[in-house]
Design a protein around this motif. Sequence first.
Motif, PDB file in Angstrom:
ATOM      1  N   MET A 135      -4.771 -12.979  -1.613  1.00  0.00           N
ATOM      2  CA  MET A 135      -4.770 -13.563  -2.958  1.00  0.00           C
ATOM      3  C   MET A 135      -3.397 -14.088  -3.350  1.00  0.00           C
ATOM      4  N   ARG A 136      -2.337 -13.457  -2.850  1.00  0.00           N
ATOM      5  CA  ARG A 136      -0.993 -13.946  -3.190  1.00  0.00           C
ATOM      6  C   ARG A 136      -0.477 -14.953  -2.166  1.00  0.00           C
ATOM      7  N   GLY A 137      -1.338 -15.328  -1.216  1.00  0.00           N
ATOM      8  CA  GLY A 137      -0.990 -16.373  -0.267  1.00  0.00           C
ATOM      9  C   GLY A 137      -0.099 -15.941   0.873  1.00  0.00           C
ATOM     10  N   ALA A 138      -0.023 -14.642   1.127  1.00  0.00           N
ATOM     11  CA  ALA A 138       0.825 -14.148   2.212  1.00  0.00           C
ATOM     12  C   ALA A 138       0.056 -14.156   3.529  1.00  0.00           C
ATOM     13  N   LYS A 139       0.797 -14.215   4.628  1.00  0.00           N
ATOM     14  CA  LYS A 139       0.181 -14.221   5.949  1.00  0.00           C
ATOM     15  C   LYS A 139       0.019 -12.820   6.525  1.00  0.00           C
ATOM     16  N   SER A 140       0.647 -11.843   5.898  1.00  0.00           N
ATOM     17  CA  SER A 140       0.548 -10.465   6.384  1.00  0.00           C
ATOM     18  C   SER A 140       0.684  -9.505   5.206  1.00  0.00           C
ATOM     19  N   ILE A 141       0.314  -8.262   5.450  1.00  0.00           N
ATOM     20  CA  ILE A 141       0.409  -7.235   4.415  1.00  0.00           C
ATOM     21  C   ILE A 141       1.861  -6.804   4.250  1.00  0.00           C
ATOM     22  N   GLY A 142       2.298  -6.688   3.010  1.00  0.00           N
ATOM     23  CA  GLY A 142       3.649  -6.227   2.724  1.00  0.00           C
ATOM     24  C   GLY A 142       3.625  -4.969   1.879  1.00  0.00           C
ATOM     25  N   PRO A 143       4.760  -4.272   1.762  1.00  0.00           N
ATOM     26  CA  PRO A 143       4.812  -3.048   0.940  1.00  0.00           C
ATOM     27  C   PRO A 143       4.358  -3.287  -0.491  1.00  0.00           C
ATOM     28  N   GLU A 144       4.648  -4.499  -1.007  1.00  0.00           N
ATOM     29  CA  GLU A 144       4.276  -4.788  -2.391  1.00  0.00           C
ATOM     30  C   GLU A 144       2.765  -4.753  -2.601  1.00  0.00           C
ATOM     31  N   ASP A 145       1.997  -5.050  -1.549  1.00  0.00           N
ATOM     32  CA  ASP A 145       0.538  -5.001  -1.679  1.00  0.00           C
ATOM     33  C   ASP A 145       0.054  -3.563  -1.845  1.00  0.00           C
ATOM     34  N   ILE A 146       0.676  -2.650  -1.111  1.00  0.00           N
ATOM     35  CA  ILE A 146       0.327  -1.231  -1.235  1.00  0.00           C
ATOM     36  C   ILE A 146       0.723  -0.713  -2.612  1.00  0.00           C
ATOM     37  N   PHE A 147       1.935  -1.081  -3.041  1.00  0.00           N
ATOM     38  CA  PHE A 147       2.400  -0.627  -4.353  1.00  0.00           C
ATOM     39  C   PHE A 147       1.527  -1.177  -5.477  1.00  0.00           C
ATOM     40  N   PHE A 148       1.038  -2.398  -5.305  1.00  0.00           N
ATOM     41  CA  PHE A 148       0.164  -2.981  -6.323  1.00  0.00           C
ATOM     42  C   PHE A 148      -1.105  -2.152  -6.478  1.00  0.00           C
ATOM     43  N   LEU A 149      -1.667  -1.708  -5.360  1.00  0.00           N
ATOM     44  CA  LEU A 149      -2.893  -0.915  -5.412  1.00  0.00           C
ATOM     45  C   LEU A 149      -2.659   0.463  -6.019  1.00  0.00           C
ATOM     46  N   LEU A 150      -1.439   0.996  -5.853  1.00  0.00           N
ATOM     47  CA  LEU A 150      -1.131   2.341  -6.344  1.00  0.00           C
ATOM     48  C   LEU A 150      -0.404   2.325  -7.688  1.00  0.00           C
ATOM     49  N   ARG A 151      -0.282   1.151  -8.298  1.00  0.00           N
ATOM     50  CA  ARG A 151       0.575   0.992  -9.472  1.00  0.00           C
ATOM     51  C   ARG A 151       0.190   1.893 -10.646  1.00  0.00           C
ATOM     52  N   LYS A 152      -1.073   2.295 -10.733  1.00  0.00           N
ATOM     53  CA  LYS A 152      -1.520   3.124 -11.852  1.00  0.00           C
ATOM     54  C   LYS A 152      -1.410   4.615 -11.563  1.00  0.00           C
ATOM     55  N   ASP A 153      -0.870   4.945 -10.407  1.00  0.00           N
ATOM     56  CA  ASP A 153      -0.707   6.358 -10.039  1.00  0.00           C
ATOM     57  C   ASP A 153       0.756   6.600  -9.674  1.00  0.00           C
ATOM     58  N   PRO A 154       1.609   6.885 -10.683  1.00  0.00           N
ATOM     59  CA  PRO A 154       3.049   7.050 -10.437  1.00  0.00           C
ATOM     60  C   PRO A 154       3.376   8.118  -9.396  1.00  0.00           C
ATOM     61  N   VAL A 155       2.580   9.180  -9.342  1.00  0.00           N
ATOM     62  CA  VAL A 155       2.849  10.252  -8.379  1.00  0.00           C
ATOM     63  C   VAL A 155       2.753   9.719  -6.954  1.00  0.00           C
ATOM     64  N   LYS A 156       1.684   8.969  -6.670  1.00  0.00           N
ATOM     65  CA  LYS A 156       1.515   8.414  -5.329  1.00  0.00           C
ATOM     66  C   LYS A 156       2.595   7.382  -5.020  1.00  0.00           C
ATOM     67  N   VAL A 157       2.971   6.602  -6.035  1.00  0.00           N
ATOM     68  CA  VAL A 157       4.013   5.595  -5.828  1.00  0.00           C
ATOM     69  C   VAL A 157       5.328   6.265  -5.450  1.00  0.00           C
ATOM     70  N   HIS A 158       5.691   7.322  -6.171  1.00  0.00           N
ATOM     71  CA  HIS A 158       6.944   8.019  -5.879  1.00  0.00           C
ATOM     72  C   HIS A 158       6.898   8.682  -4.502  1.00  0.00           C
ATOM     73  N   ARG A 159       5.741   9.204  -4.125  1.00  0.00           N
ATOM     74  CA  ARG A 159       5.611   9.791  -2.791  1.00  0.00           C
ATOM     75  C   ARG A 159       5.807   8.733  -1.716  1.00  0.00           C
ATOM     76  N   LEU A 160       5.227   7.556  -1.951  1.00  0.00           N
ATOM     77  CA  LEU A 160       5.363   6.482  -0.972  1.00  0.00           C
ATOM     78  C   LEU A 160       6.804   5.996  -0.898  1.00  0.00           C
ATOM     79  N   LEU A 161       7.461   5.891  -2.051  1.00  0.00           N
ATOM     80  CA  LEU A 161       8.866   5.496  -2.069  1.00  0.00           C
ATOM     81  C   LEU A 161       9.720   6.493  -1.292  1.00  0.00           C
ATOM     82  N   LYS A 162       9.435   7.769  -1.497  1.00  0.00           N
ATOM     83  CA  LYS A 162      10.184   8.807  -0.792  1.00  0.00           C
ATOM     84  C   LYS A 162       9.946   8.717   0.704  1.00  0.00           C
TER      85      LYS A 162
END
Length: 235
Positions: A198-225
């Motif tokens: 949808m964003r016109g990218a040719k491959s999956i990037g970290p931002e795509d994962i973060f977008f899906l988890l954006r409403k769950d701060p706990v999971k986002v912080h775990r992924l960042l860590k």
Amino acid sequence: RTLTPEVNKATTVPPSSHKPLLVDQRPNAFQSTQRPLPPTPGDNKLPEKPSGVGSRRISQQPWYHHVDRRQAEEMLRNGEDGSFLVRPSSQNPMTLTLWYKRRPYNIGIRQRSDGRYALGTEKANEQSFASVEELIQNYRSEKLVLYSGGNFVTEIQSMMHGFGDARTPLLESATLIQTVVQQQQWALISQAADVSIMRGAKSIGPEDIFFLLRKDPVKVHRLLKYLGTSALPVA
């Protein structure tokens, strides 16, 4: 007809002198997680005998055993890598049960529309054989590639013990947990692929994962860590 053998904990490998299969394991989380969950024991009745061309010959082979999934895995438990047996199946003509790196694999033996036999789900340019005997003989000299998303069963068993389970949790339970987690990972990656398109990218990037988890701060912080970065903002 092959009688169902009595299985006990002392049994490690099928009572035969047949040569084990050659196995090569390759990490591929996407393919392995597409396997369906195993049926609940007792849900499906085993056929009385193997089906397909040459079924009488197959039932007389030393590697064929009229057992269910649980019995097959118990028979192979703690055997050498490549130990195997062929058993009846309620979904395929037969199933190849294989022991490799301290865990069992159950691979359907599928009969194609042209009458030839192949392993697993249908694949492009797949290798096929005129008979089940030919299939087994081939993988005694050619490596059978197992696509796995990584085998963390031992680690999962340790975690289960840490949370109060038995000292040696059931292998089946740990394997089921691993399968469920892998399926969840596959679902997340699949959704991330849609976002990247949808964003016109040719491959999956970290931002795509973060977008899906954006409403769950706990999971986002775990992924960042886990990624060891804080470059992306957390909403």
